[in-house]
Design an enzyme around this catalytic site. Structure first.
Site, PDB file in Angstrom:
ATOM      1  N   ASP A   1       2.464  -1.626   2.198  1.00 32.79           N
ATOM      2  CA  ASP A   1       3.111  -0.354   1.851  1.00 32.79           C
ATOM      3  C   ASP A   1       2.657   0.762   2.783  1.00 32.79           C
ATOM      4  OD1 ASP A   1       4.942   1.128   0.395  1.00 32.79           O
ATOM      5  OD2 ASP A   1       3.510   1.661  -1.189  1.00 32.79           O
TER       6      ASP A   1
ATOM      7  N   GLY B   1       2.881   5.998  -9.895  1.00 36.40           N
ATOM      8  CA  GLY B   1       3.418   5.041 -10.844  1.00 36.40           C
ATOM      9  C   GLY B   1       2.365   4.352 -11.678  1.00 36.40           C
ATOM     10  N   MET B   2       1.158   4.186 -11.123  1.00 36.33           N
ATOM     11  CA  MET B   2       0.101   3.463 -11.829  1.00 36.33           C
ATOM     12  C   MET B   2      -0.790   4.374 -12.660  1.00 36.33           C
ATOM     13  SD  MET B   2       0.248   0.153 -11.325  1.00 36.33           S
ATOM     14  CE  MET B   2      -1.418  -0.510 -11.509  1.00 36.33           C
TER      15      MET B   2
ATOM     16  N   LYS C   1      -9.206   7.413  -9.935  1.00 37.77           N
ATOM     17  CA  LYS C   1      -7.865   6.968 -10.316  1.00 37.77           C
ATOM     18  C   LYS C   1      -7.947   6.321 -11.697  1.00 37.77           C
ATOM     19  CE  LYS C   1      -4.018   4.195  -8.479  1.00 37.77           C
ATOM     20  NZ  LYS C   1      -3.577   3.396  -7.298  1.00 37.77           N
TER      21      LYS C   1
END
Length: 307
Positions: free
Chosen positions: A170, A55-56, A74
């Site tokens: 999470d 998602g990021m 990332k």
């Protein structure tokens, strides 16, 4: 699991690596796409191929000339880079990662904004193996000893993170990477929070996490999550790894949350008769509806799992 050994436990004794869960390093790995033509290097690292997307943003395999170590890079999604709240969240993940240095946590090496492309990036330790969800998809469920081995590694990661005031929020199979040596490493601090500072991330949404694993209290207010919430999520993860199903099943978010409110789930020995009775007792305490009825620390959980 008995047989082979890798690493040293906290008490100095050798630690077993996964023996029954077969992961063949010679098995061909599907070729991942190359990075876009306009993104072949960032932060001094060459980007070799795409490792995954979330998602990021996207994660690439990276390499720096003169350095023999591969890394994971990332890169924040361009669509989110126009939103200051997501930029803040990205750097909060990076800063939380820099606080943690433990063999069972994916290390954060560096982060910043690339001068040439303007993209925000995060450089992480590269783990040369699958995540635990990949193993579940491939095998259906893991031998009990292997599932407990993974849970122990993650519990050690949580012990370290919690001692530095970081709550993960999470824990789930997707966020546990397994090296080819059989070591489990906790990944993705995107939803992590510091307990010793005020964060505006939680105000973006009242509750967040992953429905099948988060505790009841986190489903309605992520601010209420503490170290015991991580222990609950690890319990749901351990149950899933060993049984092949989550303790609270369902298709809809509120359906699952309502089952968690009731707090009843099938004992794991009704699904895995060979599981030791002690594992049911441990899971019942990890998955207790009320935080006060759970293990109050990762350290206490580690003692029982090791025993």
């Amino acid at each position: 699991t008995a047989g082979r050994w890798a690493g040293i436990q906290r008490d100095g004794s050798p630690r077993a690596i996964m023996e029954n869960t077969k992961f063949d390093p010679a098995q061909p790995v599907p070729r991942s796409p190359d990075p876009p033509a306009d993104l072949r290097a960032i932060g001094g690292y060459r980007l070799l191929r795409l490792l995954g997307e979330g998602g990021m943003g996207a994660v690439y395999l990276g390499w720096k000339e003169g350095d023999d170590v591969q890394v994971a890079v990332k890169v924040l999604n361009d669509q989110l880079a126009d939103n200051q709240a997501y930029i803040d969240r990205f750097y909060r993940e990076a800063k939380n990662g820099k606080l943690l240095n433990h063999p069972n946590i994916v290390r954060t090496l560096s982060y910043g904004q690339d001068e040439k492309t303007g993209k925000h990036y995060l450089v992480l330790e590269y783990v040369d193996g699958p995540n635990a969800l990949d193993l579940l998809k491939r095998l259906g469920k893991l031998p009990v000893g292997d599932a407990v081995h993974i849970a122990l590694d993650v519990a050690r990661a949580l012990e370290h993170a919690h001692s530095r005031n970081v709550i993960h929020r999470d824990i789930k199979p997707d966020n546990i990477l397994i090296t080819r040596a059989g070591v489990a490493k906790l990944a993705d601090l995107g939803l992590a929070k510091r307990t010793d500072e005020t964060s505006h991330l939680t105000s973006m949404r009242q509750g967040f996490g992953t429905t099948h694993y988060m505790p009841y209290e986190q489903a309605f207010n992520a601010r209420s999550a503490d170290n015991r919430s991580d222990i609950y999520a690890l319990g749901a993860t351990l149950y899933h790894l060993a049984a092949g199903v989550t303790p609270f099943t369902g298709e809809q978010h509120m359906e699952i949350v309502e089952k968690k409110k009731q707090g009843d789930f099938r004992p794991i020995r009704s699904l895995i008769p060979e599981a030791p009775a002690a594992l049911d007792a441990i899971l019942s305490r990890m998955l207790a509806r009320l935080p006060g009825d759970r293990y109050q620390s990762a350290s206490a959980l580690i003692v029982d799992l090791e025993r």
